[in-house]
Design a protein around this motif. Structure first.
Motif, PDB file in Angstrom:
ATOM      1  N   GLN A 136       5.411  30.685  40.247  1.00 10.26           N
ATOM      2  CA  GLN A 136       6.214  29.910  39.304  1.00 10.26           C
ATOM      3  C   GLN A 136       7.414  29.326  40.024  1.00 10.26           C
ATOM      4  OE1 GLN A 136       5.365  29.748  35.866  1.00 10.26           O
ATOM      5  NE2 GLN A 136       6.889  28.146  35.682  1.00 10.26           N
ATOM      6  N   LEU A 137       7.460  27.990  40.056  1.00 11.01           N
ATOM      7  CA  LEU A 137       8.646  27.290  40.551  1.00 11.01           C
ATOM      8  C   LEU A 137       9.486  26.903  39.349  1.00 11.01           C
ATOM      9  CD1 LEU A 137       6.954  24.924  43.167  1.00 11.01           C
ATOM     10  CD2 LEU A 137       8.111  27.072  43.616  1.00 11.01           C
ATOM     11  N   VAL A 138      10.792  27.058  39.455  1.00  7.88           N
ATOM     12  CA  VAL A 138      11.665  26.780  38.328  1.00  7.88           C
ATOM     13  C   VAL A 138      12.733  25.787  38.742  1.00  7.88           C
ATOM     14  CG1 VAL A 138      13.227  27.750  36.622  1.00  7.88           C
ATOM     15  CG2 VAL A 138      11.263  29.093  37.409  1.00  7.88           C
ATOM     16  N   GLU A 139      12.699  24.600  38.096  1.00 10.53           N
ATOM     17  CA  GLU A 139      13.707  23.572  38.348  1.00 10.53           C
ATOM     18  C   GLU A 139      14.856  23.699  37.353  1.00 10.53           C
ATOM     19  OE1 GLU A 139       9.685  21.289  38.870  1.00 10.53           O
ATOM     20  OE2 GLU A 139      10.524  22.772  37.511  1.00 10.53           O
ATOM     21  N   SER A 140      16.010  23.207  37.779  1.00  9.72           N
ATOM     22  CA  SER A 140      17.176  23.144  36.908  1.00  9.72           C
ATOM     23  C   SER A 140      18.091  22.040  37.416  1.00  9.72           C
ATOM     24  CB  SER A 140      17.927  24.482  36.882  1.00  9.72           C
ATOM     25  OG  SER A 140      18.397  24.809  38.177  1.00  9.72           O
ATOM     26  N   GLY A 141      19.082  21.685  36.579  1.00  8.21           N
ATOM     27  CA  GLY A 141      20.079  20.714  36.996  1.00  8.21           C
ATOM     28  C   GLY A 141      19.945  19.341  36.390  1.00  8.21           C
ATOM     29  N   GLY A 164      -1.580  24.148  45.979  1.00  7.00           N
ATOM     30  CA  GLY A 164      -0.176  23.801  45.884  1.00  7.00           C
ATOM     31  C   GLY A 164       0.364  24.235  44.529  1.00  7.00           C
ATOM     32  N   TYR A 165       1.684  24.219  44.392  1.00  8.30           N
ATOM     33  CA  TYR A 165       2.299  24.714  43.159  1.00  8.30           C
ATOM     34  C   TYR A 165       3.350  23.728  42.653  1.00  8.30           C
ATOM     35  CZ  TYR A 165       0.070  29.016  44.650  1.00  8.30           C
ATOM     36  OH  TYR A 165      -0.848  29.947  45.055  1.00  8.30           O
ATOM     37  N   TRP A 166       3.361  23.557  41.327  1.00  2.00           N
ATOM     38  CA  TRP A 166       4.314  22.676  40.650  1.00  2.00           C
ATOM     39  C   TRP A 166       5.277  23.496  39.813  1.00  2.00           C
ATOM     40  CZ3 TRP A 166       4.467  17.486  41.469  1.00  2.00           C
ATOM     41  CH2 TRP A 166       3.338  16.872  42.024  1.00  2.00           C
ATOM     42  N   GLY A 167       6.484  22.971  39.648  1.00  2.00           N
ATOM     43  CA  GLY A 167       7.392  23.515  38.670  1.00  2.00           C
ATOM     44  C   GLY A 167       7.119  22.894  37.318  1.00  2.00           C
ATOM     45  N   GLN A 168       7.900  23.309  36.322  1.00  4.52           N
ATOM     46  CA  GLN A 168       7.681  22.826  34.944  1.00  4.52           C
ATOM     47  C   GLN A 168       8.409  21.518  34.677  1.00  4.52           C
ATOM     48  OE1 GLN A 168      10.039  24.919  35.740  1.00  4.52           O
ATOM     49  NE2 GLN A 168      11.813  24.147  34.600  1.00  4.52           N
ATOM     50  N   GLY A 169       9.308  21.129  35.591  1.00  2.00           N
ATOM     51  CA  GLY A 169      10.018  19.863  35.451  1.00  2.00           C
ATOM     52  C   GLY A 169      11.380  20.004  34.806  1.00  2.00           C
ATOM     53  N   THR A 170      12.278  19.100  35.197  1.00  4.09           N
ATOM     54  CA  THR A 170      13.596  19.010  34.568  1.00  4.09           C
ATOM     55  C   THR A 170      13.877  17.539  34.292  1.00  4.09           C
ATOM     56  OG1 THR A 170      15.948  19.634  34.783  1.00  4.09           O
ATOM     57  CG2 THR A 170      14.844  18.913  36.789  1.00  4.09           C
TER      58      THR A 170
END
Length: 120
Positions: free
Chosen positions: A3-8, A108-114
């Motif tokens: 799990q990749l987690v984006e923020s900002g 490959g792995y994706w985050g959920q997006g921000t």
């Protein structure tokens, strides 16, 4: 499950700045060639900035963001960053980080997006 987690992300006026972060588990930011993608409303996902390998520091940028965006990573913190300056309305979209294994045999792995919205 990785799990990749984006923020900002957020709402910013044209000319403003934002810094996106992407945190990955374990040493994924060190082990993969990381990249930022974005998907503008109604359009396909496109690469914005990337590292060309997991070991080096060479980077690539889409022509539309050259000189305004900077990709970086802190391997000790397992965190990928995207510094976005002089933002324009056309930068609006959902931004995703991607862990690129650079191999057809490894997933490959994706985050959920921000979401980033540039508007006055």
């Amino acid at each position: 499950q990785v799990q990749l987690v984006e923020s900002g992300g957020g709402l910013v006026q044209p000319g403003g700045s934002l810094r996106l972060s992407c945190v990955g588990p374990g040493n994924i930011v060190s082990a993969y060639a990381m990249a930022w993608y974005r998907q503008p409303p109604g359009l396909q996902r496109e690469v914005v900035a990337s590292f060309t390998s997991n070991t080096g520091s060479e980077t690539r940028y889409a022509d539309s963001v050259k000189g305004r965006f900077t990709i970086s990573r802190d391997k000790a913190k397992d965190t990928l960053y995207l510094q976005m300056d002089n933002l324009k309305p056309e930068d609006t979209g959902v931004y995703y980080c991607y862990a690129d294994p650079q191999s057809s045999f490894i997933k490959g792995y994706w985050g959920q997006g921000t979401r980033v919205t540039v508007s006055s």
